[in-house]
Design a protein around this motif. Structure first.
Motif, short mmCIF file in Angstrom:
data_model
loop_
_atom_site.label_atom_id
_atom_site.label_comp_id
_atom_site.label_asym_id
_atom_site.label_seq_id
_atom_site.Cartn_x
_atom_site.Cartn_y
_atom_site.Cartn_z
N TYR A 1 20.15 26.25 -30.44
CA TYR A 1 19.95 26.24 -28.99
C TYR A 1 19.48 27.61 -28.48
N LEU B 1 13.02 22.60 -24.39
CA LEU B 1 14.00 22.29 -23.36
C LEU B 1 13.51 21.17 -22.44
N ASN B 2 12.24 21.23 -22.06
CA ASN B 2 11.67 20.16 -21.23
C ASN B 2 11.70 18.82 -21.94
N LEU C 1 15.59 27.92 -28.37
CA LEU C 1 14.79 26.91 -27.70
C LEU C 1 13.80 27.57 -26.75
N ALA D 1 23.09 25.01 -21.89
CA ALA D 1 21.71 25.49 -21.78
C ALA D 1 20.83 24.45 -21.09
N MET D 2 21.02 23.17 -21.41
CA MET D 2 20.24 22.11 -20.78
C MET D 2 20.57 22.03 -19.29
N PHE E 1 19.12 25.13 -17.46
CA PHE E 1 17.66 25.06 -17.37
C PHE E 1 17.25 24.03 -16.33
N ASP E 2 17.90 22.89 -16.33
CA ASP E 2 17.55 21.81 -15.40
C ASP E 2 17.89 22.16 -13.96
N THR F 1 10.85 26.84 -23.64
CA THR F 1 10.83 25.95 -22.47
C THR F 1 10.23 24.59 -22.79
#
Length: 97
Positions: A8, A16-17, A11, A66-67, A70-71, A13
């Motif tokens: 993780y 992650l997207n 990662l 992290a998800m 980021f979101d 972007t």
């Protein structure tokens, strides 16, 4: 098709997207793939694909965070994210052929 195992921390972007698109509400146990690596360690990962690569992203509490982080960033933060992740985009743990 190339397979890559990604931690993780590494990662970018794009990955992650892909994770957020595939798992907008998070992943559950049925999404997790378990396997043994070359050191005979059990690895748990979720899979996301691009045209030429299958990414196996190692799962854990930190991946979920992290998800979510980021979101939840606003559009201006998302524009800055590629610069921060740029150095890590080709720096993966293992390649599986």
């Amino acid at each position: 098709m190339i397979r890559k195992i990604v931690e993780y921390q590494k990662l970018n972007t794009d990955i992650l997207n892909l994770l957020i698109d595939k798992f907008p509400d998070g992943y559950d146990d049925s999404d997790i793939i378990s396997f043994r690596n070359a050191q005979n360690e059990v690895i748990e990962a979720v899979e996301v694909k691009t045209e030429d690569t299958i990414y196996l992203v190692k799962v854990g509490k930190r991946l979920v965070q992290a998800m979510e982080d980021f979101d939840s960033t606003d559009a201006s933060d998302k524009e800055e994210a590629p610069e921060m992740a740029e150095d890590l985009s080709d720096d993966f743990d293992e390649d599986l052929d």
